[in-house]
Design a protein around this motif. Sequence first.
Motif, short mmCIF file in Angstrom:
data_model
loop_
_atom_site.label_atom_id
_atom_site.label_comp_id
_atom_site.label_asym_id
_atom_site.label_seq_id
_atom_site.Cartn_x
_atom_site.Cartn_y
_atom_site.Cartn_z
N LYS A 5 -15.59 -7.53 -1.06
CA LYS A 5 -15.53 -6.10 -0.75
C LYS A 5 -14.90 -5.34 -1.92
N ASP A 200 -12.47 -2.57 4.50
CA ASP A 200 -11.83 -3.89 4.53
C ASP A 200 -12.21 -4.59 5.85
N GLY A 223 -2.81 -7.40 -6.13
CA GLY A 223 -2.74 -8.11 -4.85
C GLY A 223 -1.74 -7.40 -3.98
N CYS A 227 6.33 -4.29 -2.92
CA CYS A 227 6.57 -2.94 -2.37
C CYS A 227 5.38 -2.06 -2.72
N ALA A 254 1.12 -0.70 4.45
CA ALA A 254 0.63 -1.21 3.17
C ALA A 254 -0.88 -0.96 3.10
P1 ADP Z 1 -9.39 0.50 -1.92
O1 ADP Z 1 -10.04 1.79 -2.25
O2 ADP Z 1 -9.72 -0.58 -2.88
O3 ADP Z 1 -9.58 0.10 -0.50
P2 ADP Z 1 -6.74 1.46 -1.27
O4 ADP Z 1 -6.31 2.69 -1.98
O5 ADP Z 1 -7.18 1.59 0.13
O6 ADP Z 1 -7.84 0.75 -2.17
O7 ADP Z 1 -5.57 0.38 -1.32
C1 ADP Z 1 -4.98 0.01 -2.55
C2 ADP Z 1 -3.68 0.78 -2.72
O8 ADP Z 1 -2.74 0.36 -1.73
C3 ADP Z 1 -2.94 0.50 -4.01
O9 ADP Z 1 -3.46 1.26 -5.07
C4 ADP Z 1 -1.52 0.85 -3.65
O10 ADP Z 1 -1.20 2.15 -4.07
C5 ADP Z 1 -1.47 0.81 -2.13
N1 ADP Z 1 -0.43 -0.08 -1.60
C6 ADP Z 1 0.45 0.23 -0.63
N2 ADP Z 1 1.29 -0.78 -0.37
C7 ADP Z 1 0.94 -1.79 -1.19
C8 ADP Z 1 1.44 -3.11 -1.41
N3 ADP Z 1 2.46 -3.63 -0.70
N4 ADP Z 1 0.83 -3.87 -2.35
C9 ADP Z 1 -0.21 -3.39 -3.05
N5 ADP Z 1 -0.72 -2.15 -2.89
C10 ADP Z 1 -0.17 -1.35 -1.98
#
Ligand code: ADP
Length: 456
Positions: A5, A200, A223, A227, A254
């Motif tokens: 994905k 996801d 990954g 935090c 997260a």
């Molecule tokens: P995608 O478009 O690939 O689904 P998202 O923006 O939904 O990406 O998710 C990725 C984002 O999640 C990262 O860029 C980060 O800012 C955020 N994030 C929040 N908490 C966490 C964490 N514990 N570890 C990694 N990323 C995190």
Amino acid sequence: MIVMKFGGSSVESAAAIARVVSIVEARLERRPVVVVSAMGKTTNRLLECAGLAAGGARAEALAKLAALREFHFAEAPAPVLGQLGAHFDELAEMLRGLSVLGEMTPRSVDAISAFGERMSSLVVAAAFRERGIAVEHVDARELIVTDGRHTQAAPLYAETYERLAARLPGLAARGVVVMGGFIGSTKDGVTSTLGRGGSDFSAAIAGAGIGAEEIQIWTDVDGMLTCDPRVLPGGRRVRVISFAEAAELAYFGAKVLHPSTVLPAVEKQIPVLILNSRRPEVEGTRIVARGVESANPIKSIACNRGITAVNIKSTRMLMAHGFLRRIFEVFDRHETAVDMVTTSEVSVSLTVDSAARLGRIVEELQAFAEVVVETDRALVALVGDGLGERKGIAGRAFQALNGVNVWMISQGASQLNLSFVIAGGDVEKAVGLLHAEFFTELDPKVFDVAVSEASV
Ligand code: ADP
Ligand code: ASP
Ligand code: MG
């Protein structure tokens, strides 16, 4: 077969899509099913267009749509422009309809937002074709069957798994399968979506449906980090984490993983990987059924801003049974999820992250209790397997938080989290203090120590 994905930022431009094609190309022998999000911030843009149109700002809505069309046309391979053009024409038609009606229903919101993934999947499939890689595009709405709760639909698993198993293996034998995440359709064939961030979840559903060997979530970070990088940069990569821990982290904010992602994977015991599409050489985070024993009690800190706390007090109800039931019935009637609850003899405090229906809720609660609403709160959760059995964690946490006012505390029955509510403005400070307390020394079995040294 594997499911791969790619999130919005991983397909935000022709260059990003070229990276995706290379990543997938290197894994062709694993017969990948590729699930893609809408390109970049397309979903937000589409929702803005819909809002404007329904609010009467028709010209503005159409102008925004024209910009989105230009963006897609600039990034998409030529052979797919005709199809994209037709989709944009249809979208413009829908926006005009909304502006005439002056309102939008969740169903029409879904019809519009689904175009993001309908189009990105066409664009990505065309990019594979351009590279000379055999590809099979499939409309996810033919495979993912959901209930009718538009904008937050839940999959009907039996029917969905049946369709996925019937269709995908045959297609995957012929080429890379590309489908949009986030979208599905009801039994009657009406377009639905699985909620924001739902691609996801689509990937996990697809993986479970075909019994994939692995579900890979490719995103814009290395990954699961210790935090949220938007709150505190410099967090370390967690190398391996349990399904339960990942689900808890996702639930508490997260964003890297949609909270429902883990469910289908757990059920079918399929490992989930979080990987960085900009740095595919990094091993990412592996989410597995049983986490590895770790010297660190906490795996990561999640936080969620914009929380609203509701304090409900009733001296008349002192010790009365049925008080909690009455309270929760009100929240239930207004379909508002409660995240954290603490009680004392005469009062109940709880938090919600959607305050959309709070006005009505408070009115109803006031019929039998005093109610105080506190906005701009944040929820911070320390997550780690077996937290409840480790001694001294709460002591360390609150010692570290010296100077930060803590409004509510909860240690989940799952023994997986210690969470608390603080003022929204204290989040950076609190996460910084807790991170220093729990992640200064790292167990190399679980955390990427090498990166931590490079990044300090
Ligand atoms: P995608 O478009 O690939 O689904 P998202 O923006 O939904 O990406 O998710 C990725 C984002 O999640 C990262 O860029 C980060 O800012 C955020 N994030 C929040 N908490 C966490 C964490 N514990 N570890 C990694 N990323 C995190
Ligand atoms: N495109 C959808 C959203 O922005 C789904 C996703 O990206 O996961 O919410
Ligand atoms: Mg996401």
